[in-house]
Design a protein around this motif. Structure first.
Motif, short mmCIF file in Angstrom:
data_model
loop_
_atom_site.label_atom_id
_atom_site.label_comp_id
_atom_site.label_asym_id
_atom_site.label_seq_id
_atom_site.Cartn_x
_atom_site.Cartn_y
_atom_site.Cartn_z
N ASP A 179 1.83 -1.00 -2.92
CA ASP A 179 2.24 -0.37 -4.17
C ASP A 179 2.83 -1.47 -5.06
N ARG A 180 2.11 -1.84 -6.11
CA ARG A 180 2.55 -2.95 -6.96
C ARG A 180 3.76 -2.59 -7.83
N TRP B 254 -3.56 -12.28 4.48
CA TRP B 254 -2.87 -11.07 4.05
C TRP B 254 -3.63 -10.29 2.99
N ASP B 255 -4.86 -10.67 2.67
CA ASP B 255 -5.58 -10.03 1.56
C ASP B 255 -5.70 -8.52 1.74
N ARG B 256 -6.02 -8.07 2.95
CA ARG B 256 -6.23 -6.64 3.17
C ARG B 256 -4.92 -5.86 3.05
N GLU C 281 -3.08 -0.82 7.06
CA GLU C 281 -2.29 0.35 6.68
C GLU C 281 -0.99 0.43 7.48
N ALA D 135 -2.26 -6.95 1.08
CA ALA D 135 -1.88 -7.02 -0.33
C ALA D 135 -2.65 -6.02 -1.18
N ALA D 136 -3.90 -5.78 -0.82
CA ALA D 136 -4.72 -4.85 -1.60
C ALA D 136 -4.21 -3.41 -1.52
N LEU D 137 -3.45 -3.09 -0.48
CA LEU D 137 -2.97 -1.72 -0.28
C LEU D 137 -1.54 -1.51 -0.76
N ARG E 65 -4.62 -16.26 2.75
CA ARG E 65 -5.65 -15.24 2.61
C ARG E 65 -5.67 -14.26 3.78
N SER F 147 5.66 -7.25 -5.21
CA SER F 147 4.84 -8.33 -5.75
C SER F 147 4.56 -9.27 -4.58
#
Length: 226
Positions: free
Chosen positions: A20-21, A12-14, A219, A16-18, A10, A25
């Protein structure tokens, strides 16, 4: 993505949220789940979970492990991001002292439990300038673990136990970005040495940030992955 000591996936949550999917992945692994709980076990954990080619990103303890992984499977790691990490302790006396200190801390964690460890880690000089909200996120993440899991990873992945890699960094051929926070002056210097030792390596110092870049400056981590 490989987390640091006392953390979980967890962390890395911030980041992963940013991401480009369409390009990534994100896969954040739990290093305490390695079987056996040692460096070869961690390498096997990643080898089984990751695709044939992947970008590898490691923070602090996870950054140390990521360097070992990139050297163990260079044909699979297409890009390496090393955050607030070192290639190891090069002196035998330093490594012995670190092993002893980490063993003492591991025993104390097992004896006293999670909350005293959280308080101890919060007061470590490395994290003294972290903003309060980041300290709270770290504490919340640490509470997802047991004292035995924290002590186990400390013993398994101690900088006093892992082989130093400084003499092997020249064999890394993939692009490597080394990130360090501006306030984290010791790791800025370590990062400078790391980047200079790698053919396609570069150091990026993140303004007004400390050791925990995935929290304070997600970022910058995403930019390094691009």
């Amino acid at each position: 993505m490989l987390h640091g000591f006392g953390g979980t996936a967890r962390h890395w949550d911030r980041v992963a949220a940013l991401l480009d999917r369409e390009r990534y992945s994100p896969l954040a692994l739990e290093l305490h789940q390695a079987q056996p709980l040692d460096l070869p076990g961690a390498i096997e954990l990643v080898a089984r979970a990751a695709p044939d080619r992947f970008t590898l990103c490691g923070y602090s303890m996870g950054g140390r492990i990521a360097l070992h992984l990139a050297l163990a499977m260079p044909q699979r790691v297409s890009r390496l991001i090393v955050i607030s990490a070192s290639a190891g302790l090069g002196d035998d006396v330093q490594r012995a002292a670190r092993r002893a200190a980490d063993e003492q801390l591991a025993v104390e964690i097992e004896r006293a439990g999670i909350e005293p460890f959280i308080a101890h880690w919060r007061d470590t000089p490395l994290f003294a300038d972290d903003p309060g909200w980041a300290q709270e996120l770290i504490a919340e993440d640490t509470r997802r673990l047991t004292a035995q899991q924290i002590a186990g990873t400390l013993r398994a992945y101690s900088a006093g136990r892992l082989e130093p890699l400084w003499d092997r960094l020249t064999s890394l051929e993939m692009p490597v970005v080394v990130l360090a926070g501006e306030r984290d002056t010791a790791y800025v210097e370590i990062g400078r040495r790391l980047a200079a030792s790698i053919a396609d390596g570069r150091l990026e110092v993140v303004t007004d940030a400390g050791h925990r870049l995935a929290l304070e400056a997600p970022e910058a981590v995403v930019a390094a992955l691009s």
